[in-house]
Scaffold this motif. Structure first.
Motif, short mmCIF file in Angstrom:
data_model
loop_
_atom_site.label_atom_id
_atom_site.label_comp_id
_atom_site.label_asym_id
_atom_site.label_seq_id
_atom_site.Cartn_x
_atom_site.Cartn_y
_atom_site.Cartn_z
N ARG A 17 -75.35 134.45 -25.73
CA ARG A 17 -74.02 134.34 -26.34
C ARG A 17 -73.07 135.34 -25.70
NH1 ARG A 17 -73.63 130.45 -28.23
NH2 ARG A 17 -71.43 130.66 -27.73
N PRO A 18 -71.91 134.88 -25.29
CA PRO A 18 -70.92 135.85 -24.78
C PRO A 18 -70.46 136.75 -25.91
CG PRO A 18 -69.98 133.66 -24.93
CD PRO A 18 -71.43 133.52 -25.22
N VAL A 19 -70.17 137.99 -25.58
CA VAL A 19 -69.83 138.94 -26.61
C VAL A 19 -68.33 139.15 -26.70
CG1 VAL A 19 -70.19 141.29 -27.42
CG2 VAL A 19 -72.05 140.03 -26.37
N ARG A 20 -67.64 138.99 -25.58
CA ARG A 20 -66.19 139.22 -25.63
C ARG A 20 -65.50 138.28 -24.65
NH1 ARG A 20 -65.97 144.40 -21.54
NH2 ARG A 20 -68.05 144.04 -20.79
N ARG A 21 -64.20 138.21 -24.81
CA ARG A 21 -63.38 137.43 -23.88
C ARG A 21 -62.43 138.37 -23.17
NH1 ARG A 21 -63.08 131.82 -24.13
NH2 ARG A 21 -61.25 131.98 -22.81
N ASN A 22 -62.28 138.20 -21.88
CA ASN A 22 -61.36 139.02 -21.13
C ASN A 22 -60.02 138.31 -20.96
OD1 ASN A 22 -62.57 141.50 -20.45
ND2 ASN A 22 -63.90 140.45 -18.99
N PRO A 216 -65.33 136.28 -9.87
CA PRO A 216 -64.04 135.57 -9.99
C PRO A 216 -62.84 136.49 -9.89
CG PRO A 216 -65.41 135.29 -11.97
CD PRO A 216 -66.06 136.30 -11.13
N ALA B 103 -67.77 143.44 -15.28
CA ALA B 103 -67.62 142.57 -16.46
C ALA B 103 -66.17 142.13 -16.60
CB ALA B 103 -68.07 143.32 -17.70
N TYR B 106 -64.81 138.64 -15.36
CA TYR B 106 -65.25 137.35 -15.89
C TYR B 106 -64.54 137.04 -17.20
CZ TYR B 106 -68.87 137.72 -12.39
OH TYR B 106 -69.53 137.82 -11.21
N ARG B 107 -64.39 135.76 -17.47
CA ARG B 107 -63.74 135.36 -18.71
C ARG B 107 -64.56 135.75 -19.92
NH1 ARG B 107 -62.95 129.69 -17.02
NH2 ARG B 107 -61.48 130.00 -15.32
N GLU B 108 -65.87 135.46 -19.85
CA GLU B 108 -66.71 135.75 -21.00
C GLU B 108 -67.96 136.50 -20.58
OE1 GLU B 108 -67.43 132.02 -22.90
OE2 GLU B 108 -65.45 132.01 -23.84
N PRO B 109 -67.82 137.77 -20.31
CA PRO B 109 -68.98 138.54 -19.86
C PRO B 109 -69.86 138.94 -21.04
CG PRO B 109 -67.10 139.96 -20.01
CD PRO B 109 -66.62 138.60 -20.40
N ARG B 110 -71.03 139.44 -20.71
CA ARG B 110 -71.89 139.99 -21.75
C ARG B 110 -71.47 141.42 -22.03
NH1 ARG B 110 -77.87 139.56 -20.02
NH2 ARG B 110 -78.03 140.73 -21.97
N ASN B 149 -73.05 136.98 -17.32
CA ASN B 149 -73.61 135.91 -18.13
C ASN B 149 -73.72 134.62 -17.33
OD1 ASN B 149 -74.68 134.68 -20.31
ND2 ASN B 149 -72.72 134.30 -21.32
#
Ligand SMILES: Nc1ncnc2c1ncn2[C@@H]1O[C@H](COP(=O)(O)OP(=O)(O)OP(=O)(O)O)[C@@H](O)[C@H]1O
Ligand SMILES: [Mg+2]
Lengths: 370, 310
Positions: A17-22, A216, B103, B106-110, B149
Motif C-alpha cells: 500500500r502506498p503511504v503518501r502522495r507527492n 520519474p 521517494a 514518485y507519485r505514490e512512494p512508500r 513501490n
C-alpha cells in the motif's frame, strides 16, 4: 508491428500500500534542499565561496588603502654648495615632504639606481643645482617637481596666481569601492560556473545522473533546483561582501538592496547557464576543469575585476563590454556606487540575458544525462 | 499470466565497434524472478540498461508492461525500481535524506522509514552515505529502488560485495517483493544465488543467450545431476577421454588441469565401472569426488569456460 502493440496493457496490483502522495513540486524541493545540504556540508565550498572572497577583499583593501603620501627620499651630493641647498629645502614650508640625505656622489648615484632615492641633487660649480631623476618613474618625476618648487619658493620666487587646495578621499572613489563590486561579480561567476558545471559533471561521472533519469524525476526540475541553489548562495555572497565593505571600509551603498539582489540573480543565472553549457557533455572532472578555466580566464583579465578595463586599447573595448562579467561588474558598480536605476542599465542586462539564455538553450539541446 | 518484460532481437553496438548485445530475445512474466547470468563483459548490464530505458538499443524492440519506452516513458518510470551496477550516491547526504530524495520523485512512494527498516538500515538512517561500508551502500542502492513501490525491480548485481549474511537478507527481501506480486530482473555472477532466487534464468555469453530455463531444467539439460571428478597417476591423454565416455550412465566428459569430470545420471553404476577401468589401465587413482551438478557445470559445458574466469 512492434512488440508493444501486440501485448495488452496490464495493470498489476501494487505489492504494498502506498503511504503518501507527492505533489507536483515535491521533487524540485527535495532536490533543492539536498543540494543546499550538500553545499553546507562541504567545507571546501564554504571556503571558496564565502571565506576566500572575504580574505581577498580584506587583503587587497588593506594593501591598497589610501595612506598619506610618504616623504620623498632625496639625496644631495656633498660638497661646498650642499649645505646651502639643504638649508634652503629645510626652510621651505613643505620640508616635511622630503627626507634628505647628504652623501658623496657615487653613493648617491648608487642609492638612486637601487630606488632608495627618488632624486639626486648635485650642486654645480656655477652655484646652480642639477637634478638627476628618471622621467619613467612617477615618484621620481614628482620628487623633482616638488623639490624644484620648494627650492624656488624658498629662494624668494613670487607666485603670480593665487591658488588654494582641497583634498578628497571620500568613500565612493577609493580603490576598495572599486574592488568590492568587482569581487562580487567575479565571485558570482566563479561560484556559478563551478557550482553548476562541476556539480553536474561530478554527478555524471558518479552515474548519479543516470540513476536519477531512471526515476520519474522531471529533468527540468532537476536543472531548476540546481540553478535555484545558486540564487540562495548568491544572496549570501552579496550580503557578506557588502557587509564587509560597509562595516570595515565604511563603503557607502547608494543603490537599493532590492536592485542589487536582482542584479545578482541575473548574474548568477547567466553564469549558471554558461556553466551548464560548459558541462553539458564532459564525462570527466579533469576535462570540465580545463574548459571552465578557458571560459573564465578572459573575463578574469578583461572584465575589470581588479583594475579598470579602460586601460586596454580602444579597439578591444566593444569586445570587452560584450563579456558577461564586464556587464555584471559595470552594472554592480553603477548600482552600488552611483545608485543608477536598473532601467538605465538595460544594455548590460541584455548582454547577460543573451549569454545566459543562449547558453541555456544550447545546453538543453546537447546535454548528456548518462 | 501477463508479460512484464519482453524484448526481441535486441542489438547494441557501442561506437560502431563493440558488439555488446547481439540478437537477444527475452520474455519475462509478471510475478517472475528472472536472472541474467554470465561472465564479465557478457552484455548483462547493457541488456538491463536497455530494458530500463536508459540506453538506446542499436536495433530491436522492447516492451515493458505492454508499453514501449518511446511512447510512455514517464508512466513506465513510475512503475520501475532500478539499482544500477555502479552508482555513487552523494556522500554528504544521510541515508534517510537519500531515500527521501528518491521517494520525492514518485507519485505514490512508500514510507522512507519502512524501507529503511526492511533493508536493515534504520540504525544508519542518520549516517552520511560517505561513512557507510560497501555492503551498506549496496543495500541503500536497493532501498532507493524499493522506495518507489515498483511493479518491476531491476537489480544489476545487487549482491556483489555483500557478506553472506547480507546476501541472504537481500534474497529474503527480493523473495518478499516477489511474493507480493512484484516482478524481478536481476543479473549475477553467483550460481547459488541464481539457483536459489530465480524462477527462470538465461545464461548470456558474448551478447547472446546460450541457454534459458529454470535452474532445474538447465541442470537436467546437462544430462546428469551428478558430477564425478577424479585424477589418476600418469598422463591421461585425450584419447583416454573416450574410454570414460563409454562407462555406464555417463552423459558427458571434460578435462581440466589433470582432473576428469563426468556428468553422471546414476553414480552408483558409474563409480564401480570407473574403478575397474582405471585398474585395467594400470593407473593409480589419486583423487575422487562426487557432487551435485550446479549451474557452473552447465556453463562450463556450454562454453568450455568458467563463469568467474577473468
Ligand atoms: N559505454 C561503453 N562504450 C563502449 N563499450 C562498452 C560500453 N559499455 C560496455 N561496453 C562493452 O560492452 C561489453 C558488455 O559490457 P556489459 O557492461 O554489458 O557487460 P556485463 O555483462 O555487465 O559485465 P560485468 O559482469 O563485468 O558487469 C563489454 O565488452 C564492454 O567492454
Ligand atoms: Mg555488468
Amino acid at each position: 508491428m512492434s512488440v508493444a502493440e501486440k501485448i495488452p496493457v496490464v495493470t498489476i496490483p501494487s505489492p504494498k500500500r502506498p503511504v503518501r502522495r507527492n505533489g507536483r513540486w515535491a521533487g524540485y524541493w527535495h532536490l533543492l534542499w539536498a543540494r543546499l545540504l550538500e553545499l553546507k556540508r562541504e567545507p571546501e565550498v564554504v571556503f571558496w565561496v564565502f571565506v576566500f572572497p572575504l580574505l581577498l577583499a580584506a587583503g587587497l583593501g588593506i594593501a591598497f588603502r589610501n595612506k598619506p603620501v610618504q616623504a620623498a627620499p632625496v639625496a644631495i651630493v656633498s660638497g661646498a654648495a650642499a649645505d646651502r641647498a639643504e638649508a634652503l629645502l629645510q626652510r621651505s614650508p613643505r620640508h616635511a615632504s622630503f627626507k634628505i640625505d647628504v652623501l658623496d656622489e657615487s653613493a648617491a648615484r648608487k642609492g638612486f639606481r637601487l630606488g632608495k632615492y627618488d632624486l639626486v641633487i648635485q650642486p654645480d660649480l656655477a652655484g646652480g643645482l642639477r637634478y638627476l631623476y628618471d622621467p619613467a618613474r612617477p615618484e621620481s618625476v614628482l620628487a623633482r617637481a616638488e623639490v624644484d618648487d620648494a627650492l624656488q619658493a624658498a629662494a624668494g620666487r613670487k607666485d603670480v596666481v593665487a591658488t588654494s587646495e582641497i583634498t578628497s578621499s571620500e568613500p565612493g572613489s577609493r580603490y576598495i569601492d572599486f574592488l568590492i563590486p568587482g569581487l562580487l561579480g567575479m565571485n558570482l561567476m566563479n561560484s556559478g560556473m563551478w557550482g553548476v558545471g562541476f556539480a553536474l559533471v561530478d554527478m555524471r561521472q558518479r552515474k548519479l545522473l543516470k540513476r536519477f533519469v531512471g526515476t520519474p524525476m522531471r529533468r527540468g526540475d532537476f536543472l531548476a533546483a540546481l540553478l535555484s541553489s545558486r540564487l540562495v548562495l548568491m544572496i549570501m555572497e552579496i550580503g557578506l561582501l557588502l557587509s564587509l565593505g560597509v562595516i570595515f571600509f565604511h563603503m557607502k551603498v547608494l543603490g537599493s538592496i532590492f536592485t542589487i539582489v536582482l542584479l545578482g540573480s541575473i548574474g548568477a543565472l547567466c553564469f549558471g547557464g554558461v556553466g551548464l553549457l560548459t558541462a553539458s557533455r564532459a564525462q570527466k572532472i579533469e576535462s570540465v576543469s580545463g574548459l571552465m578555466n578557458l571560459v573564465m580566464m578572459p573575463m578574469w583579465i578583461f572584465s575589470g575585476v581588479f583594475f579598470s578595463y579602460e586601460r586596454f586599447p580602444a579597439m578591444a573595448q566593444p569586445l570587452i563590454k560584450a563579456l558577461p562579467l564586464t556587464a555584471l561588474n559595470d552594472a554592480l558598480r553603477a548600482s552600488i556606487l552611483e545608485g543608477t536605476p536598473l532601467v538605465h542599465q538595460w544594455p548590460r542586462l541584455l548582454v547577460m540575458a543573451l549569454w545566459g539564455g543562449i547558453s541555456f538553450v544550447l545546453a538543453l539541446r546537447w546535454f548528456r544525462w548518462t | 499470466m501477463a508479460t512484464a518484460i519482453q524484448c526481441r532481437d535486441l542489438r547494441k553496438t557501442y561506437d560502431g565497434k563493440v558488439e555488446a548485445v547481439r540478437g537477444l530475445n527475452l520474455e519475462i512474466q509478471t510475478g517472475e524472478c528472472f536472472g541474467l547470468l554470465g561472465p564479465n563483459g557478457a552484455g548483462k548490464t547493457t541488456t538491463i540498461e536497455i530494458l530500463e530505458g536508459l540506453l538506446e538499443p542499436t536495433s530491436g524492440e522492447v516492451s515493458i508492461l505492454g508499453h514501449s519506452w518511446r511512447e510512455n516513458e514517464r508512466e513506465l518510470r513510475e512503475w520501475l525500481g532500478i539499482s544500477l551496477q555502479e552508482t555513487r550516491l552523494s556522500e554528504k547526504l544521510s541515508v534517510r535524506e537519500t531515500v527521501g530524495l528518491f521517494a520525492s520523485f514518485y507519485r505514490e512512494p512508500r514510507s522512507t522509514d519502512d524501507v529503511l527498516e526492511e533493508m536493515q538500515l534504520t540504525e544508519k538512517a542518520d549516517a552520511w552515505v560517505g561513512k557507510l561500508s560497501g555492503g551498506q551502500r549496496q543495500r541503500l542502492a536497493v532501498a532507493t529502488a524499493l522506495v518507489s513501490n515498483p511493479k518491476i525491480l531491476f537489480l544489476d548485481e545487487p549482491t556483489t560485495g555483500l557478506d553472506p549474511q547480507s546476501r541472504r537478507q537481500l534474497w529474503d527481501i527480493i523473495g518478499e517483493f516477489q511474493g507480493a506480486g512484484g516482478t524481478v530482473l536481476l543479473t549475477t555472477h553467483y550460481m547459488d544465488e541464481a539457483e536459489r532466487l530465480c524462477d527462470r534464468l538465461a545464461i548470456v555469453d558474448y551478447g547472446q543467450i546460450i541457454a534459458e530455463g529454470t535452474p532445474a531444467d538447465l541442470i537436467e539439460r546437462l544430462g546428469g545431476h551428478h558430477v564425478v571428478e577424479f585424477a589418476i597417476s600418469g598422463n591421461s591423454d585425450s584419447a583416454a577421454l573416450e574410454i570414460w565416455q563409454e562407462l555406464p550412465s555417463v552423459e558427458s566428459v571434460r578435462e581440466e588441469d589433470g582432473m576428469v569430470g563426468l556428468s553422471v545420471r546414476e553414480p552408483h553404476l558409474t563409480i564401480p565401472a570407473l574403478l575397474d577401468a582405471i585398474d585395467k589401465q594400470g593407473h593409480q587413482l589419486e583423487h575422487l569426488t562426487t557432487r551435485q551438478a550446479s549451474l557452473e557445470d552447465v556453463f562450463v559445458r556450454l562454453t568450455g569456460r568458467h563463469l568467474r574466469e577473468e
